[in-house]
Each structure stands twice: as structure tokens, then as C-alpha cells.
Design an enzyme around this catalytic site. Structure first.
Site, PDB file in Angstrom:
ATOM      1  CE1 TYR A 171      -5.426   4.816   1.691  1.00 10.85           C
ATOM      2  CE2 TYR A 171      -6.211   4.396  -0.525  1.00 10.85           C
ATOM      3  CZ  TYR A 171      -5.201   4.776   0.324  1.00 10.85           C
ATOM      4  OH  TYR A 171      -3.986   5.131  -0.188  1.00 10.85           O
TER       5      TYR A 171
ATOM      6  CD  GLU B 163      -3.498   8.671  -0.978  1.00  8.98           C
ATOM      7  OE1 GLU B 163      -2.498   9.413  -1.004  1.00  8.98           O
ATOM      8  OE2 GLU B 163      -4.344   8.696  -0.065  1.00  8.98           O
TER       9      GLU B 163
ATOM     10  CB  CYS C 261      -3.877  12.797   1.909  1.00  4.86           C
ATOM     11  SG  CYS C 261      -2.779  11.571   2.624  1.00  4.86           S
TER      12      CYS C 261
ATOM     13  CD  GLU D 207       1.054  11.209  -2.010  1.00  4.46           C
ATOM     14  OE1 GLU D 207       0.771  12.207  -2.713  1.00  4.46           O
ATOM     15  OE2 GLU D 207       0.313  10.803  -1.103  1.00  4.46           O
TER      16      GLU D 207
ATOM     17  CB  CYS E  79      -8.546   8.982   5.204  1.00  2.80           C
ATOM     18  SG  CYS E  79      -8.028   7.875   3.879  1.00  2.80           S
TER      19      CYS E  79
ATOM     20  CG  HIS F 262      -2.538   2.143   3.919  1.00  3.95           C
ATOM     21  ND1 HIS F 262      -2.540   3.071   4.932  1.00  3.95           N
ATOM     22  CD2 HIS F 262      -2.201   2.814   2.795  1.00  3.95           C
ATOM     23  CE1 HIS F 262      -2.219   4.255   4.438  1.00  3.95           C
ATOM     24  NE2 HIS F 262      -2.017   4.126   3.142  1.00  3.95           N
TER      25      HIS F 262
ATOM     26  CB  THR G  59       1.645   9.255   1.843  1.00  2.82           C
ATOM     27  OG1 THR G  59       1.118   8.789   0.605  1.00  2.82           O
ATOM     28  CG2 THR G  59       0.653  10.186   2.497  1.00  2.82           C
TER      29      THR G  59
ATOM     30  CB  CYS H  29      -3.175   6.567   7.797  1.00  2.00           C
ATOM     31  SG  CYS H  29      -4.380   7.875   7.945  1.00  2.00           S
TER      32      CYS H  29
END
Lengths: 127, 483
Positions: B296, B447, B100, B257, B299, B292, B191, B104
Site C-alpha cells: 500500500y 480498501e 487498483c 472484489e 499502489c 501487503h 481483489t 499484488c
């Protein structure tokens, strides 16, 4: 390298205004490289070996070029946009293992592009 | 300075004064902490790629505010092409980091706040959008990494914010001053928080009139007085303290995180973008979540590319690369991964213009995208583990591999194909372990399930956006039913 209005790198005398500066240099525009099917940098290096490194440079949006090379990782060639095409009158497009839409083995891409440039078979601006 | 170099980014973080705790200790220099540093490297990659000609077409954009070239993570989407490029950029970064890369959330937050503040001002006569533009301009000029902060701890899920036993379990305003507000509460699962320059806080859910003190959006420097961070643990995280490079699986990159706590944080009015306008909280949450959920589809696909590659490599190293069932499993992994990508691209291509001028993804398709993300990475991970074999979790440590006596034994008995060094086989096994159940599994698995909203949140949106009545009409027409 020379360019003229018929879309040939060689064989003519009239050059477009955009070619008055840096007319021996090919401006290279990469796509973003999200999932490339070819090694674009390897094509760039190979082409530099074949044509001379001083003939190639990453495209500066502020300067004109006699010819442009789009180096895209896949057939989608997403960097092929009107705003990019306007930076040069003649173009060769590498889109994955293909040159101007014709399939070419990855190992032969630089050679195919060089041949195209030397023979003057670049594609005129069509946008 | 519209584009920071990676080195300038790292130096800018080094100058910040975060109050961070990790495993019971105050961290004086997060950038240099061996557990935190790989996550910083991932964010740093967003700066590095922006400076590379072969990636700038995705990694940069022209600011609609200044016309300057900026990092795409600071960009307001101007058309569907921007939305598509966002997803492609995220796939690229997932491929380059195998983790990650954290940036973003800020991009998704600025795009959500941008359109919602515009609509608030238009309806209510407020000046939030103008304030936000000032923040945005500086963010773009300084190439900030911004942590978009949404998720409150939420306490008793059966009770609204104002009826919690402890009112601080939802982030709220505790004092209104002439020059600003004082905020108390927390944001969970933040994050990239400790790798960020600023935070952009949003309400955690749709608020009603009784909870208007919780309808709050603001920005603050990430190292402001009044913000405390408690760094989240990850599976296998202390392997990073061992000093080796094989057992960590991915030595360079990671994610992180943290729990972010607001201990009476003062926020000047110029950085407040929502204050009690509860009727707009739902739109803000929905748009941030939508962006968001689109993210995904990029990413996770990039990390999936790395995992599929690792699975194919270990199949070769095991001598099983040509077995038909192995090839079929790899095909299935690619199919699943590209399905996620298709959803990310589709919701982008079907995006539309908001009244503010920026572009929003198709919310139905973005929610379908994320719903698939709650499932497919698990199956891809299962297939990777299947292909890798049990050695992935029974393999001795790197220190044993390096041991002058034991190492020779392991080199002999852990070898697969004779021409492949045992160490190569071990390295790929550890990479698969890292993504499927090590530090990177935080991003790739759990996640994928809960990030950007848990599965049920997408199902609610799919129900709302699914246009079921129109489908009934279609069926009636075909069946020749006349009411």
C-alpha cells in the site's frame, strides 16, 4: 563512433573487446520509470533525431556495446548498477534533468547527451 | 512462455470458465462485461508495462528458479533491492491506471507461502515447500495472475472458527481423501479474483489446536468446479452501462472484489501447502499481511499521484491555481502522499533474509506504513474535494452535456477559465469524483482503511514490534535512574 581505453568516443584507435560488435550503436538502458521527472522517451527520440535513429537501440543484455546511455527519470538513477554498467565500457547517465550529475534543462537533455557523445566526454566504466 | 503479452493474458482469461454472478445474473464472459472489463484492463497493464523497455527494469526480474526473465508479480524477492523495486512498480501502476491493479495479492501470497513452507518442512519434515516450488515454477513460466485469498467471512467475531453457529464461516477441510482434500467455506473481498488464473488460499488468522481444520493453505485454478463468485458492487458502477466516457471518470481502468465461495472444492495433495499445522498459521498471516501493508506504500501513492494531478488541473481550470491556499493544499497532499511512499521504501530497505532465502520487509515499518495509509488518503481526498468545489457532485450528466439544446447552456454556465473547454473541466471533476467517491474509491478509501487488515490489526503489530522496553531503558539512562 569509436571508443578506446582512455574513455573517449573519438580520438583513439584501440577499442575494447566489447566494442568489436555494434560499435556505432549506443545501447540505451531505461530505469523503471516509477516517478519520472523527465520524459525519457522524448529524450530518446530527440537523441535519435540528432545522432540518427540507427545509432540508438534499447540495450540487449546479450550483446556488447561501445557505449551506453542510462535514461533514468530522477537523480536516484536506480538502473545504474554494476551489472548494467558491465555491458559497455563508456557511459552517459541522464538522471532526471541532469547529465552525468550536471543540471540540464529538460528540453536540452538530448542536445547535451549528443554533445557529450560527439565530443567523446563519456564516463569510463568505474565499477 | 515466461512473459505473456497483454493480448495473450486477455485471451487466456477468455478461455476460462468462471461461475460468476453480478447483480443477480450469471456472467458468461467476464472479460467483456462492461462493469468488469475496466478491472481486467488494470491487470492487463501489468503485462503491458512488462513488455516496455522504459518500464521493464521495475516490471520484470530474473527468476531465482530458472534464470528466466519473468514478471515481477511472479517473483520471489531475493534482496532488499527487489523489495524496493516492488514498491516502485506499484507506484508506477497506480499512476498508469488510477485504480487498483489487483495483482499484488498474489505476489505477496507467494512470498509469504514460500518462506513459511520452508520453515514448516525444516521443523516438521513435511514436503510442502517442494510442492509449492512446483506450483511457483509453473506460475512463473505461465505468467499467471494469482489471487492471494486470505479473509474469511468470520461470522461472530467473538467466537473462534470451531465454535461458530455455522462452521463454514471459516474456510475448512470437510473431507480428507487419499488423493486430496475437500474444502468448504468462503473468502470475502477477493481483489481481482475474476481476473486471476489461479487462487492461493491461506488461513485468515492464527489458529489454535482446536481449530486446526481451519489451518489450511492451497492453490486451485480460479475457474475450478466448486468455486462460485459473486461480484461486489461499487459506488456508481452502473454508470459503466451508460456507454459514455465522462461520467465514469476513468473509462479504461478500475478494480474489483468478489465473494469467493468454496462449494466442496476438491484440491489434490500436490496443491496443498498447509493442512492442520496450526502453529505456522500465525507466521503465514503475519508475513502476508506485512508484505501487503508494504504494497500500500506503493499502489495508493500512485493513485494519489493521479488525484493530486487532477486537483492541480481543476484548480487551473477553475482559475484558482495561483491562489496561495490552493497551492498550500496541493503541497499538503504531496507531503502526505510522499510520506506514504517513504514508509513503503523504508520498510523495504530495512528488509531481511528469511531462512528460505527470500526477503521479508521490516514488519514494524510495514505496519506503520499501512497505519498511515488508513488515514492519509482520506485527507488527500478531502483536500481534492475542497479544491475541486461542489460542482464535482452537482454537475449534470454527460448526456446533458451532449444534448443539442441543453448542452449549449451547460457549456456556457459550467465554463471556468475561458480558454479551457467546459468538457475538460467536467472530465477532471468526474475523475476526482471517481477516485474520492466513485468506483475507484473502493480501492483508494475503504480498501486503504480495511485492506491488508483494519487499523487495529496494525496497532497490535506495532505494539508487538515497537520495542517499548528498550525505549524505557533509554529514558532511564538519560534521566539517570538506577533501579
Amino acid at each position: 563512433m569509436e571508443a578506446h581505453t582512455t574513455g573517449r568516443f573519438r580520438g583513439g584507435t584501440a577499442r575494447p573487446a566489447s566494442a568489436r560488435s555494434g560499435d556505432h550503436v549506443i545501447g540505451v538502458k531505461y530505469c523503471g520509470g516509477c516517478n519520472p521527472r523527465i520524459d525519457r522517451r522524448a529524450v530518446f527520440r530527440g537523441l535519435g533525431d540528432l545522432l540518427g535513429a540507427d545509432r540508438l537501440e534499447v540495450m540487449d543484455p546479450e550483446r556488447p556495446y561501445a557505449a551506453g546511455l542510462l535514461l533514468c527519470g530522477c537523480e536516484r538513477a536506480c538502473a545504474d548498477r554494476p551489472a548494467v554498467r558491465r555491458r559497455a565500457p563508456l557511459w552517459v547517465v541522464v538522471g532526471g534533468p541532469a547529465v552525468d550529475g550536471e543540471p540540464v534543462e529538460e528540453a536540452l537533455l538530448a542536445e547535451a547527451v549528443a554533445a557529450k557523445i560527439k565530443s567523446g566526454n563519456a564516463t569510463p566504466l568505474s565499477f | 512462455m515466461a512473459l505473456k503479452t497483454p493480448e495473450q493474458y486477455e485471451e487466456s482469461l477468455r478461455r476460462m470458465r468462471f461461475r460468476v454472478y453480478l447483480m443477480g445474473e450469471r456472467v458468461t464472459s467476464p472479460v467483456d462485461h462492461p462493469i468488469i472489463r475496466p478491472s481486467m484492463n488494470s491487470v492487463k497493464m501489468t503485462y503491458a508495462l512488462a513488455g516496455m523497455p522504459e518500464h521493464e527494469d521495475l516490471m520484470t526480474a530474473l527468476s531465482h528458479l530458472t534464470g528466466e526473465k519473468i514478471n515481477r508479480f511472479c517473483h520471489i524477492h531475493q534482496d532488499t533491492d527487489d523489495l524496493i523495486k516492488k514498491v516502485k512498480m506499484q507506484r508506477l501502476l497506480g499512476q498508469k491506471t488510477g485504480a487498483c491493479f489487483q495483482r499484488c495479492v498474489g505476489m505477496d501470497a507467494i512470498n509469504a507461502v514460500y518462506s513459511v513452507t520452508f520453515e514448516m518442512d525444516r521443523k516438521l519434515g513435511t514436503s510442502y515447500h517442494e510442492r509449492f516450488l512446483k506450483f511457483l515454477r509453473t506460475m512463473q513460466e505461465e505468467d499467471w495472475t494469482v489471487d492471494g485469498a486470505m479473509t474469511d467471512p468470520k461470522g461472530d467475531r467473538g467466537l473462534p472458527p470451531s465454535r461458530q453457529a455455522d462452521p463454514d464461516l471459516y474456510t475448512r477441510v470437510v473431507e480428507k481423501r487419499r488423493d486430496g482434500i475437500v474444502v468448504r467455506g468462503a473468502k470475502a473481498h477477493q481483489t481481482g479474483a475474476v481476473n486471476s488464473h489461479w487462487i492461493l488460499v491461506m488461513p485468515t488468522m492464527t489458529m489454535t489446536a482446536q481449530d486446526k481444520d481451519y489451518a489450511l493453505a492451497f492453490a486451485a485454478p480460479a475457474d475450478a468446479d466448486g468455486i462460485l463468485y459473486v461480484y461486489g458492487r461499487q459506488s456508481c458502477d452502473t454508470r459503466k452501462l451508460e456507454g459514455g466516457e465522462i461520467d465514469v471518470g476513468n473509462r479504461e481502468f478500475g478494480g474489483h472484489e468478489a465473494l469467493m465461495v468454496f462449494e466442496d472444492l476438491f484440491v489434490p495433495w500436490e496443491n496443498v501447502f498447509m493442512y492442520g499445522e496450526h502453529e505456522f498459521s500465525g507466521a503465514l498471516v503475519e508475513r502476508f499481511a506485512g508484505y501487503h501493508r508494504q504494497s500500500y506504500g506503493g499502489c495508493k501513492v500512485g493513485v494519489g499521484d493521479v488525484l493530486i494531478g487532477a486537483a492541480a488541473l481543476i484548480a487551473d481550470y477553475n482559475g484558482a491555481g495561483k491562489a496561495s491556499h490552493i497551492r498550500d493544499k496541493l503541497i499538503e497532499m504531496i507531503h502526505l502522499n510522499e510520506t506514504l511512499y517513504s514508509c513503503g521504501i523504508a520498510c523495504s530497505a530495512e528488509g531481511h533474509r528469511t531462512p528460505s532465502g527470500n526477503y521479508l520487509i521490516d514488519l514494524l515499518l510495514a505496519n506503520v506504513c499501512k497505519q498511515n495509509v488508513t488515514r492519509f488518503p482520506y485527507e488527500i481526498a478531502r483536500l481534492a474535494e475542497d479544491i475541486a468545489g461542489g460542482l464535482m457532485v452537482t454537475m449534470p450528466s454527460e448526456r446533458d452535456l451532449r444534448h443539442p439544446e441543453i448542452g449549449k447552456v451547460l457549456d456556457k454556465y459550467l465554463r471556468g477559465v475561458a480558454s479551457v473547454p467546459t468538457e475538460h473541466r467536467c472530465r477532471v471533476m468526474r475523475l476526482i469524483e471517481n477516485i474520492t467517491l466513485g468506483t475507484a474509491a473502493v480501492g483508494y478509501r475503504t480498501e486503504s482503511l480495511h485492506g491488508a487488515g483494519s487499523p487495529q490489526a496494525q496497532r497490535i503489530m506495532i505494539a508487538r514490534q515497537g520495542n517499548l522496553e528498550q525505549k524505557k531503558k533509554l529514558a532511564k539512562e538519560i534521566a539517570r535512574i538506577k533501579d
